[in-house]
Scaffold this motif. Structure first.
Motif, mmCIF file in Angstrom:
data_model
loop_
_atom_site.group_PDB
_atom_site.id
_atom_site.type_symbol
_atom_site.label_atom_id
_atom_site.label_comp_id
_atom_site.label_asym_id
_atom_site.label_seq_id
_atom_site.Cartn_x
_atom_site.Cartn_y
_atom_site.Cartn_z
ATOM 1 N N GLN A 1 0.851 -1.195 0.000
ATOM 2 C CA GLN A 1 0.000 0.000 0.000
ATOM 3 C C GLN A 1 0.882 1.239 0.000
ATOM 4 N N TRP A 2 0.445 2.252 -0.758
ATOM 5 C CA TRP A 2 1.154 3.524 -0.806
ATOM 6 C C TRP A 2 0.726 4.418 0.354
ATOM 7 N N PHE A 3 1.700 5.149 0.924
ATOM 8 C CA PHE A 3 1.447 6.121 1.986
ATOM 9 C C PHE A 3 2.186 7.410 1.652
ATOM 10 N N SER A 4 1.522 8.544 1.816
ATOM 11 C CA SER A 4 2.239 9.808 1.642
ATOM 12 C C SER A 4 3.185 9.980 2.829
ATOM 13 N N ILE B 1 2.586 8.147 7.125
ATOM 14 C CA ILE B 1 3.229 6.846 7.375
ATOM 15 C C ILE B 1 2.707 6.300 8.705
ATOM 16 N N PRO B 2 2.217 5.053 8.721
ATOM 17 C CA PRO B 2 1.554 4.493 9.910
ATOM 18 C C PRO B 2 2.527 3.965 10.976
ATOM 19 N N PHE B 3 3.308 4.875 11.572
ATOM 20 C CA PHE B 3 4.336 4.454 12.530
ATOM 21 C C PHE B 3 3.777 3.631 13.686
ATOM 22 N N SER B 4 2.531 3.875 14.096
ATOM 23 C CA SER B 4 1.961 3.117 15.225
ATOM 24 C C SER B 4 1.742 1.647 14.871
#
Length: 161
Positions: free
Chosen positions: A102-105, A109-112
């Motif tokens: 999956q792409w994240f800007s 970014i889903p650090f958690s």
């Protein structure tokens, strides 16, 4: 005892491609793409092989960005991870048995839902800096548990060793 591993973060514009680990070490966490260096492979060859196995991407401009060493309390093994950015690739990622891409800007970014060390070195990677470091964790992360960092060293370097 050191185990040599690779980690690759594909980047397009202001987005990074991460994979949700579906099985094995780090299951339930977002991560880059990578794994073990097999006998007879260079670190770069292993990086491209693992990237293709986990995302279907098999070309691009591979740029080495960092070297991190990870260890866990009560475990003598050291995981030495060679971290790369991948630019200028043409394939679209595909879901594999191991990862769902999956792409994240950059600002989402889903650090958690990632390894707890990522929030420290990822900004250096995105800023195109070179870095080296060591992280000691209590135990590995999984879908339910985020590893606690016991100690960390992280420095920007002019060249990678």
């Amino acid at each position: 005892m050191k185990k040599i591993l690779t980690l690759c973060i594909p980047i397009k514009g202001n987005k990074v491609l991460l994979g949700m680990k579906k099985r094995g070490f780090g299951c339930g966490r977002w991560n880059g793409f990578g794994g073990k260096v097999e006998e007879g492979e260079t670190i770069e060859q292993a990086t491209i092989r693992e990237l293709e196995e986990e995302s279907g991407i098999r070309d691009g401009n591979l740029i080495k960005s960092g070297i991190l060493e990870f260890s866990f309390e009560n475990d003598k093994k050291i995981l030495q991870v060679h971290i790369f950015r991948l630019l200028d690739f043409s394939e679209e990622p595909v879901e594999t048995e191991e990862m769902r891409a999956q792409w994240f800007s950059f600002d989402e970014i889903p650090f958690s839902q990632m390894w707890t060390d990522d929030e420290y070195w990822f900004p250096l990677l995105l800023a195109e800096k070179l870095f080296e470091g060591k992280f000691l964790f209590d135990r590995p992360s999984d879908a339910e548990y985020s590893a606690k960092i016991i100690s960390k060293e992280l420095i920007e370097v002019p060249v990678l060793r």
